[in-house]
Enzyme design. Structure first.
Site, PDB file in Angstrom:
ATOM      1  N   GLN A  27      27.335  42.608  40.057  1.00  0.00           N
ATOM      2  CA  GLN A  27      26.805  41.871  38.905  1.00  0.00           C
ATOM      3  C   GLN A  27      26.620  42.788  37.696  1.00  0.00           C
ATOM      4  O   GLN A  27      26.978  42.430  36.571  1.00  0.00           O
ATOM      5  CB  GLN A  27      25.458  41.210  39.238  1.00  0.00           C
ATOM      6  CG  GLN A  27      25.383  40.472  40.539  1.00  0.00           C
ATOM      7  CD  GLN A  27      26.298  39.277  40.663  1.00  0.00           C
ATOM      8  OE1 GLN A  27      26.849  38.780  39.694  1.00  0.00           O
ATOM      9  NE2 GLN A  27      26.464  38.792  41.873  1.00  0.00           N
ATOM     10  N   ASP A 123      33.818  35.481  36.394  1.00  0.00           N
ATOM     11  CA  ASP A 123      33.207  35.733  37.707  1.00  0.00           C
ATOM     12  C   ASP A 123      33.642  34.614  38.644  1.00  0.00           C
ATOM     13  O   ASP A 123      32.856  33.761  39.021  1.00  0.00           O
ATOM     14  CB  ASP A 123      31.687  35.780  37.558  1.00  0.00           C
ATOM     15  CG  ASP A 123      30.974  36.038  38.874  1.00  0.00           C
ATOM     16  OD1 ASP A 123      31.612  36.528  39.819  1.00  0.00           O
ATOM     17  OD2 ASP A 123      29.766  35.734  38.953  1.00  0.00           O
ATOM     18  N   SER A 124      34.911  34.616  38.984  1.00  0.00           N
ATOM     19  CA  SER A 124      35.451  33.523  39.797  1.00  0.00           C
ATOM     20  C   SER A 124      35.603  33.945  41.254  1.00  0.00           C
ATOM     21  O   SER A 124      35.526  35.121  41.585  1.00  0.00           O
ATOM     22  CB  SER A 124      36.808  33.091  39.251  1.00  0.00           C
ATOM     23  OG  SER A 124      37.733  34.136  39.359  1.00  0.00           O
TER      24      SER A 124
END
Length: 155
Positions: A27, A123-124
């Protein structure tokens, strides 16, 4: 799913998306690098990211005035809010957020998205099922068109 060593884990279609113990590494890197690479990011688009981790990290940046998240599956957000309310899904109530439950490929093809974003963070999940369209050349071209001059893309 609960793990002995890694805490809770989010599993979608049989694939581990993250664990509570080490989610921060992904992240933070996918978020902070493109945001710090931009001189003054005000508008950020998050493609996917329904678990809330990238959103949490984007919200740490006070220069960001508008955050748009385009998540195709509202169930991912609901599960994150239910099972990860203190770790991942902590910023869904941020007033800067506009949450769109829509296919990002469709959203990025719209006139409203053209030149609109200083930073786009993709962010897939893996390139199967609903996310398959996010790995085609046309999608990358549409993300490029959605960047404002000097914009930064991270995927």
């Amino acid at each position: 799913m609960q793990s002995t060593h890694y805490g809770r884990a989010l599993v979608l279609d049989g694939v581990i998306q993250f664990t509570e113990r080490d989610e921060f590494a992904y992240q933070e890197m996918i978020t902070h690098l493109p945001i710090f690479a931009h001189a003054g990011p005000k508008k950020v688009l998050i493609v996917g990211g329904g678990d809330g981790g990238v959103l949490r990290e984007v919200c740490r940046h006070q220069s960001v005035e508008e955050i748009t998240m385009c998540e195709i599956d509202d169930r991912v957000v609901a599960l994150a809010r239910e099972y990860f309310p203190t770790t991942m899904a902590t910023c869904f109530e941020d007033p800067r957020l506009t949450l769109r439950f829509q296919d990002a490929a469709e959203f990025l093809a719209s006139e409203a998205a053209q030149g609109a974003f200083d930073v786009i963070i993709c962010d897939s999940s893996d390139p199967v099922g609903p996310a398959e369209s996010l790995f085609k050349p046309e999608f990358y071209e549409s993300m490029h068109r959605a960047l404002a001059p000097g914009g930064v893309l991270c995927t």
